[in-house]
Design an enzyme around this catalytic site. Structure first.
Site, PDB file in Angstrom:
ATOM      1  N   CYS A 110       0.812  -1.228   0.000  1.00  0.00           N
ATOM      2  CA  CYS A 110       0.000   0.000   0.000  1.00  0.00           C
ATOM      3  C   CYS A 110       0.839   1.268   0.000  1.00  0.00           C
ATOM      4  O   CYS A 110       0.326   2.350  -0.291  1.00  0.00           O
ATOM      5  CB  CYS A 110      -0.922   0.011   1.208  1.00  0.00           C
TER       6      CYS A 110
ATOM      7  N   HIS B 290      -3.573   6.997   3.390  1.00  0.00           N
ATOM      8  CA  HIS B 290      -3.974   5.687   2.868  1.00  0.00           C
ATOM      9  C   HIS B 290      -5.364   5.360   3.403  1.00  0.00           C
ATOM     10  O   HIS B 290      -5.631   5.522   4.599  1.00  0.00           O
ATOM     11  CB  HIS B 290      -2.953   4.640   3.332  1.00  0.00           C
TER      12      HIS B 290
ATOM     13  N   ASN C 213     -10.047  -0.311   0.626  1.00  0.00           N
ATOM     14  CA  ASN C 213      -8.579  -0.234   0.546  1.00  0.00           C
ATOM     15  C   ASN C 213      -8.130  -0.781  -0.815  1.00  0.00           C
ATOM     16  O   ASN C 213      -8.251  -1.976  -1.081  1.00  0.00           O
ATOM     17  CB  ASN C 213      -7.989  -1.065   1.694  1.00  0.00           C
TER      18      ASN C 213
HETATM   19  N1  ACO Z   1     -18.714  -8.732   9.656  1.00  0.00           N
HETATM   20  C1  ACO Z   1     -19.218  -8.969  10.859  1.00  0.00           C
HETATM   21  N2  ACO Z   1     -18.453  -9.286  11.944  1.00  0.00           N
HETATM   22  C2  ACO Z   1     -17.126  -9.360  11.739  1.00  0.00           C
HETATM   23  C3  ACO Z   1     -16.532  -9.133  10.503  1.00  0.00           C
HETATM   24  C4  ACO Z   1     -17.386  -8.825   9.417  1.00  0.00           C
HETATM   25  N3  ACO Z   1     -16.921  -8.559   8.186  1.00  0.00           N
HETATM   26  N4  ACO Z   1     -15.193  -9.271  10.616  1.00  0.00           N
HETATM   27  C5  ACO Z   1     -14.946  -9.576  11.900  1.00  0.00           C
HETATM   28  N5  ACO Z   1     -16.122  -9.631  12.586  1.00  0.00           N
HETATM   29  C6  ACO Z   1     -16.324  -9.921  14.008  1.00  0.00           C
HETATM   30  C7  ACO Z   1     -15.189 -10.725  14.605  1.00  0.00           C
HETATM   31  O1  ACO Z   1     -15.396 -12.102  14.377  1.00  0.00           O
HETATM   32  C8  ACO Z   1     -15.292 -10.337  16.052  1.00  0.00           C
HETATM   33  O2  ACO Z   1     -16.339 -11.089  16.654  1.00  0.00           O
HETATM   34  P1  ACO Z   1     -16.161 -11.664  18.161  1.00  0.00           P
HETATM   35  O3  ACO Z   1     -16.000 -10.435  19.026  1.00  0.00           O
HETATM   36  O4  ACO Z   1     -17.428 -12.409  18.365  1.00  0.00           O
HETATM   37  O5  ACO Z   1     -14.921 -12.499  18.095  1.00  0.00           O
HETATM   38  C9  ACO Z   1     -15.741  -8.878  16.015  1.00  0.00           C
HETATM   39  O6  ACO Z   1     -16.300  -8.678  14.715  1.00  0.00           O
HETATM   40  C10 ACO Z   1     -14.609  -7.885  16.228  1.00  0.00           C
HETATM   41  O7  ACO Z   1     -13.499  -8.260  15.423  1.00  0.00           O
HETATM   42  P2  ACO Z   1     -12.178  -7.418  15.412  1.00  0.00           P
HETATM   43  O8  ACO Z   1     -11.157  -8.088  14.550  1.00  0.00           O
HETATM   44  O9  ACO Z   1     -11.771  -7.104  16.829  1.00  0.00           O
HETATM   45  O10 ACO Z   1     -12.689  -6.081  14.711  1.00  0.00           O
HETATM   46  P3  ACO Z   1     -12.003  -4.699  14.639  1.00  0.00           P
HETATM   47  O11 ACO Z   1     -12.940  -3.679  15.136  1.00  0.00           O
HETATM   48  O12 ACO Z   1     -10.616  -4.726  15.226  1.00  0.00           O
HETATM   49  O13 ACO Z   1     -11.827  -4.473  13.070  1.00  0.00           O
HETATM   50  C11 ACO Z   1     -10.390  -4.663  11.157  1.00  0.00           C
HETATM   51  C12 ACO Z   1     -11.102  -5.406  12.266  1.00  0.00           C
HETATM   52  C13 ACO Z   1     -11.430  -3.887  10.368  1.00  0.00           C
HETATM   53  C14 ACO Z   1      -9.709  -5.674  10.248  1.00  0.00           C
HETATM   54  C15 ACO Z   1      -9.360  -3.698  11.762  1.00  0.00           C
HETATM   55  O14 ACO Z   1      -8.547  -4.396  12.685  1.00  0.00           O
HETATM   56  C16 ACO Z   1      -8.472  -3.057  10.719  1.00  0.00           C
HETATM   57  O15 ACO Z   1      -8.917  -2.211   9.946  1.00  0.00           O
HETATM   58  N6  ACO Z   1      -7.176  -3.397  10.683  1.00  0.00           N
HETATM   59  C17 ACO Z   1      -6.230  -2.784   9.746  1.00  0.00           C
HETATM   60  C18 ACO Z   1      -6.250  -3.496   8.418  1.00  0.00           C
HETATM   61  C19 ACO Z   1      -5.425  -2.702   7.416  1.00  0.00           C
HETATM   62  O16 ACO Z   1      -5.389  -1.494   7.496  1.00  0.00           O
HETATM   63  N7  ACO Z   1      -4.738  -3.323   6.470  1.00  0.00           N
HETATM   64  C20 ACO Z   1      -3.936  -2.489   5.587  1.00  0.00           C
HETATM   65  C21 ACO Z   1      -2.837  -3.152   5.017  1.00  0.00           C
HETATM   66  S1  ACO Z   1      -3.366  -4.052   3.647  1.00  0.00           S
HETATM   67  C22 ACO Z   1      -2.131  -4.193   2.476  1.00  0.00           C
HETATM   68  O17 ACO Z   1      -1.038  -3.705   2.622  1.00  0.00           O
HETATM   69  C23 ACO Z   1      -2.499  -5.007   1.282  1.00  0.00           C
END
Ligand code: ACO
Length: 319
Positions: free
Chosen positions: A110, A244, A274
């Site tokens: 990215c 980003h 993204n």
């Molecule tokens: N829909 C519904 N529920 C979901 C989903 C979904 N799509 N995805 C996860 N959940 C659930 C999980 O199972 C979890 O349930 P539980 O509490 O019963 O276990 C709950 O939602 C919370 O999950 P978290 O992983 O804690 O959710 P969080 O609020 O942290 O968000 C996310 C996750 C969106 C992935 C966040 O951590 C994030 O944005 N991380 C950064 C990712 C990123 O920026 N990547 C960039 C680099 S990519 C590249 O270079 C190609």
């Protein structure tokens, strides 16, 4: 003497995949995706190839800059996965737009657009080039695990291009890399050697989202602070931040750690998700097209991604 950004162009696929449609593929819902990420829809390649998208963005950037493909001295394409391993995506763009210059690819996930700007800067400093085309394009839909709801809701396809010309509007640029294949990885997915002893993993994105999140909310403000200082400016001098577009909560948290008002952070994550290295230049192009960027504005670009890499820079808008 370094460069100025003379023109920009964008290309995204036509097909719009909404959160509601995604909810028919994996167990998710519009409310979760919207509130946890800020994403409402993303573009996905159906009949477009990555080369077609690159060429469309490149031609638009050349038109915007008012130069022809024959005038280009270098093409850099930042992508994680071009059409072929060889020829490079850069060479495919060169062929399709009718340029005659050297061309190559660069992969910094990215952060690719800002890595490409830094590489281009070296060519300008060595006075090897007058015009450089940077195209940043990824189609992550072909390496997304569409059964993994924690990642497949985040990404989209598309990218953008910029034409750079001689100038002095790059005021500071800073790259980092911290080698890490645990929190974010996309394996190649195949190995045709009958001698190789390791079993290839599928070419699907694997990510520990929470770890990337923690990395990003520190790396982004750190990167912006570093380049503002290197440019000899104050944070209050920054007119626009083009971050980003990975998660709106990452942008909000980074903004809260800086002395730059949140309204100065340009966001279009709701429409595209993204798009990897396409994300920053798509946002830059859209901010420009919307008439938000004024001649002389100080703009901070900032990205993070697989590697783990980061890239930040300060440019003065010259259009
Ligand atoms: N829909 C519904 N529920 C979901 C989903 C979904 N799509 N995805 C996860 N959940 C659930 C999980 O199972 C979890 O349930 P539980 O509490 O019963 O276990 C709950 O939602 C919370 O999950 P978290 O992983 O804690 O959710 P969080 O609020 O942290 O968000 C996310 C996750 C969106 C992935 C966040 O951590 C994030 O944005 N991380 C950064 C990712 C990123 O920026 N990547 C960039 C680099 S990519 C590249 O270079 C190609």
């Amino acid at each position: 003497m370094s460069f100025s950004i003379l023109g920009t162009g964008k290309a995204v696929p036509d097909y719009i995949l909404t959160n509601d449609e995604l909810a028919t593929i994996v167990e998710t819902n519009d409310e979760w995706i919207r509130t946890r990420t800020g994403i409402e829809e993303r573009r996905i390649c159906k009949d477009e190839t990555i080369t077609e998208l690159c060429v469309k963005a490149a031609k638009e950037a050349l038109d915007d800059a008012g130069i022809t493909a024959e005038q280009l001295d270098l093409i850099i394409c930042s992508t994680m996965r071009g059409e072929n391993l060889t020829p490079s995506q850069g060479c495919m763009i060169q062929k399709e737009i009718g340029a005659k210059c050297p061309a190559f690819d660069l992969n910094a996930a990215c952060s690719g657009f800002i890595y490409a700007l830094d590489v281009a800067d070296g060519y300008f400093v060595r006075k090897k080039v007058k015009y450089v085309l940077v195209v940043s394009m990824d189609n992550l839909s072909n390496i997304t695990n569409w059964k993994d709801r924690s990642t497949c809701v985040l990404f989209g396809d598309g990218g953008a291009a910029a034409v750079l010309g001689e100038g002095d509007d790059l005021l500071a640029i800073h790259l980092t890399a911290a080698g890490n294949d645990e929190v974010l990885r996309i394996p190649h997915g195949e190995n045709s050697s009958p001698f190789y002893e390791h079993k290839p993993e599928p070419a699907l994105l694997q990510m520990m989202g929470n770890d990337v999140y923690k990395f990003a909310v520190t790396a982004m403000p750190e990167g912006i602070r570093t380049v503002v200082e290197e440019a000899g400016l104050q944070q209050s001098d920054v007119n626009w931040v083009i971050p980003h577009q990975a998660n709106i909560r990452i942008i909000n948290t980074a903004a809260a750690k800086l002395d730059i008002p949140r309204e100065r952070f340009f966001c279009n994550i709701n429409h595209y998700g993204n798009t990897s290295s396409g994300s920053v230049p798509i946002a830059l192009h859209e901010a420009s097209q919307a008439g938000l960027l004024k001649k002389g504005d100080i703009i901070a670009l900032c990205a993070f991604g697989g590697g783990l890499t980061t890239g930040s820079c300060i440019i003065r808008w010259c259009k």
